[in-house]
Design a protein around this motif. Structure first.
Motif, PDB file in Angstrom:
ATOM      1  N   PRO A  57       0.833  -1.211   0.000  1.00 25.42           N
ATOM      2  CA  PRO A  57       0.000   0.000   0.000  1.00 25.42           C
ATOM      3  C   PRO A  57       0.862   1.253   0.000  1.00 25.42           C
ATOM      4  O   PRO A  57       2.080   1.179   0.194  1.00 25.42           O
ATOM      5  CB  PRO A  57      -0.788  -0.121   1.307  1.00 25.42           C
ATOM      6  N   LEU A  58       0.223   2.380  -0.204  1.00 19.02           N
ATOM      7  CA  LEU A  58       0.932   3.651  -0.082  1.00 19.02           C
ATOM      8  C   LEU A  58       0.915   4.051   1.386  1.00 19.02           C
ATOM      9  O   LEU A  58      -0.149   4.279   1.960  1.00 19.02           O
ATOM     10  CB  LEU A  58       0.266   4.736  -0.932  1.00 19.02           C
ATOM     11  N   VAL A  59       2.086   4.111   1.987  1.00 20.49           N
ATOM     12  CA  VAL A  59       2.190   4.525   3.388  1.00 20.49           C
ATOM     13  C   VAL A  59       2.364   6.041   3.414  1.00 20.49           C
ATOM     14  O   VAL A  59       3.365   6.570   2.929  1.00 20.49           O
ATOM     15  CB  VAL A  59       3.365   3.835   4.095  1.00 20.49           C
ATOM     16  N   ALA A  60       1.406   6.746   3.959  1.00 21.81           N
ATOM     17  CA  ALA A  60       1.437   8.208   3.975  1.00 21.81           C
ATOM     18  C   ALA A  60       2.622   8.705   4.796  1.00 21.81           C
ATOM     19  O   ALA A  60       2.840   8.240   5.919  1.00 21.81           O
ATOM     20  CB  ALA A  60       0.129   8.743   4.553  1.00 21.81           C
ATOM     21  N   ASP A  61       3.372   9.645   4.239  1.00 23.21           N
ATOM     22  CA  ASP A  61       4.550  10.178   4.938  1.00 23.21           C
ATOM     23  C   ASP A  61       4.133  11.281   5.909  1.00 23.21           C
ATOM     24  O   ASP A  61       4.659  12.390   5.893  1.00 23.21           O
ATOM     25  CB  ASP A  61       5.589  10.678   3.932  1.00 23.21           C
ATOM     26  N   MET A  62       3.198  10.968   6.775  1.00 22.34           N
ATOM     27  CA  MET A  62       2.620  11.962   7.675  1.00 22.34           C
ATOM     28  C   MET A  62       3.636  12.503   8.668  1.00 22.34           C
ATOM     29  O   MET A  62       3.629  13.696   9.000  1.00 22.34           O
ATOM     30  CB  MET A  62       1.417  11.360   8.411  1.00 22.34           C
ATOM     31  N   LEU A  63       4.507  11.650   9.178  1.00 22.90           N
ATOM     32  CA  LEU A  63       5.474  12.103  10.176  1.00 22.90           C
ATOM     33  C   LEU A  63       6.503  13.028   9.550  1.00 22.90           C
ATOM     34  O   LEU A  63       6.917  14.018  10.160  1.00 22.90           O
ATOM     35  CB  LEU A  63       6.144  10.896  10.824  1.00 22.90           C
ATOM     36  N   ILE A  64       6.905  12.726   8.318  1.00 21.75           N
ATOM     37  CA  ILE A  64       7.847  13.597   7.617  1.00 21.75           C
ATOM     38  C   ILE A  64       7.218  14.971   7.407  1.00 21.75           C
ATOM     39  O   ILE A  64       7.883  16.003   7.512  1.00 21.75           O
ATOM     40  CB  ILE A  64       8.246  12.971   6.267  1.00 21.75           C
ATOM     41  N   ARG A  65       5.921  14.989   7.107  1.00 17.25           N
ATOM     42  CA  ARG A  65       5.218  16.251   6.865  1.00 17.25           C
ATOM     43  C   ARG A  65       4.674  16.862   8.151  1.00 17.25           C
ATOM     44  O   ARG A  65       3.931  17.835   8.117  1.00 17.25           O
ATOM     45  CB  ARG A  65       4.073  16.024   5.879  1.00 17.25           C
ATOM     46  N   GLN A  66       5.035  16.269   9.284  1.00 13.56           N
ATOM     47  CA  GLN A  66       4.630  16.759  10.601  1.00 13.56           C
ATOM     48  C   GLN A  66       3.108  16.795  10.743  1.00 13.56           C
ATOM     49  O   GLN A  66       2.545  17.734  11.309  1.00 13.56           O
ATOM     50  CB  GLN A  66       5.237  18.141  10.881  1.00 13.56           C
ATOM     51  N   ARG A  67       2.471  15.768  10.233  1.00 12.18           N
ATOM     52  CA  ARG A  67       1.039  15.574  10.443  1.00 12.18           C
ATOM     53  C   ARG A  67       0.854  14.615  11.610  1.00 12.18           C
ATOM     54  O   ARG A  67       1.592  13.634  11.756  1.00 12.18           O
ATOM     55  CB  ARG A  67       0.382  14.983   9.188  1.00 12.18           C
ATOM     56  N   SER A  68      -0.144  14.871  12.404  1.00  9.42           N
ATOM     57  CA  SER A  68      -0.393  14.008  13.551  1.00  9.42           C
ATOM     58  C   SER A  68      -1.186  12.783  13.130  1.00  9.42           C
ATOM     59  O   SER A  68      -2.006  12.833  12.208  1.00  9.42           O
ATOM     60  CB  SER A  68      -1.145  14.777  14.640  1.00  9.42           C
ATOM     61  N   LEU A  69      -0.907  11.653  13.792  1.00 11.12           N
ATOM     62  CA  LEU A  69      -1.669  10.442  13.539  1.00 11.12           C
ATOM     63  C   LEU A  69      -3.063  10.621  14.117  1.00 11.12           C
ATOM     64  O   LEU A  69      -3.234  11.099  15.244  1.00 11.12           O
ATOM     65  CB  LEU A  69      -0.974   9.237  14.173  1.00 11.12           C
ATOM     66  N   GLY A  70      -4.060  10.231  13.359  1.00 14.62           N
ATOM     67  CA  GLY A  70      -5.433  10.545  13.733  1.00 14.62           C
ATOM     68  C   GLY A  70      -6.192   9.395  14.351  1.00 14.62           C
ATOM     69  O   GLY A  70      -5.644   8.328  14.642  1.00 14.62           O
ATOM     70  N   GLN A  71      -7.471   9.627  14.549  1.00 12.25           N
ATOM     71  CA  GLN A  71      -8.377   8.603  15.050  1.00 12.25           C
ATOM     72  C   GLN A  71      -9.553   8.477  14.093  1.00 12.25           C
ATOM     73  O   GLN A  71      -9.861   9.401  13.347  1.00 12.25           O
ATOM     74  CB  GLN A  71      -8.874   8.961  16.448  1.00 12.25           C
ATOM     75  N   TYR A  72     -10.157   7.316  14.121  1.00 10.96           N
ATOM     76  CA  TYR A  72     -11.266   7.043  13.218  1.00 10.96           C
ATOM     77  C   TYR A  72     -12.559   7.679  13.700  1.00 10.96           C
ATOM     78  O   TYR A  72     -12.768   7.876  14.899  1.00 10.96           O
ATOM     79  CB  TYR A  72     -11.495   5.538  13.108  1.00 10.96           C
TER      80      TYR A  72
END
Length: 646
Positions: A57-72
């Protein structure tokens, strides 16, 4: 595109997912199912997560972009003026074979990797195990079906394949190598191919063959197809097929998708529901399947009520249908309702631009409009500072319809060329252009003796543009031109433009004002009939000379030659040089007359939604409105989120 980067990302994604889904002793448990889907997994109507995701799958580079991990959980309420505007969900979902990131780098998305050989040969690698939203495999058969049975079928596609798939009229050679590899090749470079796949309006070169084949004469039963068409009051199987093959406007909820959300409401309706795609191919760095938010609810409402409804707290996210003039009203509502009003600079060449129709039917007006002295005079007669103060809170950049300072292709000289307020010089140029005579009322006369009554047309729903046009008409009347403003339906305006009836149209400026050299400079050459400055030249290009008129102005011919140079360029430096030449030619020739750039777009967002930038560039192209900021990563930072029931 860097092939090495594309492949490396694919390998990294596989490693990350393997670590996420594995659960050795002491490790975090495997990613949980989105609660929205848990019941279906429990009763066996939906496979577990590990079986729904692609192998890579495509693993979103959220940490590199300083995005916080979310909740559903939760749902987004938004608005649309009409059912056709459901297309905005496809735009902001921004799921493409390749797409831009926030820094406008072109990267694989649906595709796992792309190999490019001199922009002549492109080999696509699909993600093994990727599935449509109904669970059917997504393979190269979907590409073959589209190309052979749709794009090349004259009943379904009389105009033939889309223009970006043709190079000097040459169709690509399409080779299916196996279930996950397909190759497109041309004898000459086609550098516009990949960027075209990343446009805000998605261009599908694949179709869900397993679903659509039943409506295709080659695969379906002819008698059944005729009956189905008759039941829907359609004349042929082809009409029926094209009606059902409608992924952009979301009018067919039975058609599977690869997007983060798919529509489940049948038209007509006043409210449309989009639910999460259980087979979506993106995951967060913990291996949890995106999107975080379960549903998008789109209510149909009059565009004139958007600001009021937002002010009343009736939307959670709204990024269209609002203008700069709405910001004060929206700010007032923040105190009593749980939302924020973001204000992003709009990446348009000009918030308000004027397009002289160089292919208008009237021969006298055509000659006048093609005289560069006339166009320069119109530009010099505009007091842009007054427009900026009156309509854009003095926040805009005054000047031509050109790219923004945020683009590496920007030129301060191009922005200012013929774009200063100089009514005296404007009058001299009008005299030199053959409009020196005036009638008793003081208005200038055309060379044939008619009053030079310049009719400027504008779409009725473009409030800020209509206001700016009223002010501009006074500036032009000050230099002796009689101006008539004509407001009309946007569809009627487009038809009038295409048929050569319009003299001038007021609209927004250059669609992509933050281009990179890699992006095709289509809007700068007479290639598209939708450009109000040269609709008939655009028709000629789009139809391969079957309709419209061949460009016959030297400067237009020069633009076409520069377009060909960009297509043949082998380096980004060469492509950038072509861009700059085209931008300078536009500024000098005033093919369109710009005024103020950098107007603000109000964006309404509920205060508890996270991962939306506080400040960013807003545009149709290339950011796909909010698309490059990854709406599938938005989430509610609220423990009381109510889980929607599927």
């Amino acid at each position: 595109m860097s092939t090495g980067l594309a492949r490396l990302k694919g390998v990294a994604a596989a490693l990350v997912l393997a670590l996420c889904l594995a659960s050795p002793a002491g490790a975090d448990p495997a990613p949980a199912e989105p609660p929205f889907l848990a019941a279906k997994v429990a009763d066996g109507s939906l496979p577990p997560l590990a079986q729904r995701l692609p192998k890579t799958p495509l693993v979103a580079d959220m940490l590199i972009r300083q995005r916080s991990l979310g909740q559903y959980g939760g749902e987004i309420r938004t608005l649309a003026a009409k059912a056709r505007d459901l297309r905005y969900i496809n735009v902001i979902g921004y799921t493409r074979l390749v797409g831009y990131d926030e820094h406008l780098n072109l990267e694989p998305d649906i595709l796992q990797a792309v190999d490019s050989d001199g922009d002549k040969v492109f080999t696509f690698t699909l993600r093994e195990g990727h599935r449509w939203s109904d669970g059917a495999p997504f393979t190269t058969e979907d590409f073959r079906f589209y190309w052979e049975d749709v794009a090349l079928n004259p009943k379904l596609n009389p105009a033939g394949p889309p223009a970006f798939m043709l190079v000097d009229g040459e169709k690509p050679k399409v080779e299916v190598l196996d279930a996950t590899h397909i190759r497109y090749s041309w004898s000459k470079p086609n550098p516009a191919f990949l960027p075209s796949l990343a446009l805000p309006r998605p261009i599908w070169i694949y179709s869900p063959a397993h679903y659509l084949k039943r409506f295709h004469k080659k695969y379906g039963d002819a008698d059944k197809l005729a009956l189905m068409a008759a039941e829907r009051q359609m004349t042929s199987w082809a009409t029926l097929y094209n009606k059902l093959d409608d992924p952009y406007e979301n009018s067919n909820p039975d058609m599977p998708t690869l997007d983060p959300w798919h529509v489940v409401t049948r038209p007509p309706a006043q409210q449309y529901v989009f639910e999460r795609n259980p087979y979506y191919h993106r995951v967060d760095p913990k291996g949890r399947q995106l999107p975080y938010i379960d549903r998008v609810i789109v209510s149909i409402s009059s565009a004139g009520l958007f600001a009021a409804k937002a002010n009343a707290g009736e939307v959670d996210l709204l990024a269209w249908g609002l203008s700069t003039s709405d910001i004060p009203t929206l700010k007032e509502g923040e105190a009593s309702h749980d939302y924020r009003t973001l204000a992003w600079p709009i990446a348009r060449g000009s918030a308000f631009a004027l397009y002289p129709n160089l292919t208008t039917n009237d021969p006298v007006w055509r000659s006048v409009l093609r005289d560069v002295r006339f166009r320069r005079a119109l530009s010099l007669a505009i007091d842009r500072h007054t427009l900026n103060n009156s309509l854009w809170f003095r926040l805009g950049i005054e000047g031509n319809n050109t790219v923004m300072p945020e683009s590496a292709l920007y030129s301060e000289e191009d922005r200012k060329r013929w774009a200063v307020y100089d009514p005296a010089q404007a009058k001299r140029l009008l005299d030199e252009a053959g409009l020196s005579k005036r009638n008793p009322a003081g208005f200038r006369l055309l060379p044939d003796g008619r009053e030079a009554e310049l009719i400027v047309e504008v779409a009725g729903n473009a409030r800020d543009i209509a206001d700016a046009l009223e002010i501009t008409s006074e500036f032009w009347q000050d230099v002796g031109l009689k101006v008539v403003v004509k407001s009309e339906d946007s569809n009627d305006l487009a038809k009038r433009s295409y048929s050569g009836v319009t003299l001038m149209v007021a609209s927004e400026g250059l669609q992509n004002a933050i281009p990179t050299a890699l992006m095709p400079p289509r809007d700068l050459a007479p290639l598209l009939q939708e450009n109000y400055a040269w609709p008939k030249w655009g028709q000629y290009a789009e139809t391969g000379g079957m309709a419209g008129e061949k460009p016959d102005m030297p400067e237009a011919i020069q633009l076409m030659a520069l377009w060909e140079q960009w297509m043949d360029a082998t380096t980004l430096a060469d492509q950038a040089a072509v861009w700059r030449q085209m931008l300078t030619l536009h500024a000098d020739q005033q093919f369109s007359i710009g005024t103020v750039q950098g107007a603000l777009k109000p964006i309404i967002v509920t205060k508890t939604i996270r991962n939306i930038p506080k400040k960013a560039i807003f545009s149709w192209e290339p950011t796909a409105l909010l698309g490059v900021y990854r709406v599938d990563e938005f989430y509610y930072d609220n423990a009381k989120v109510t889980e929607a029931t599927p």
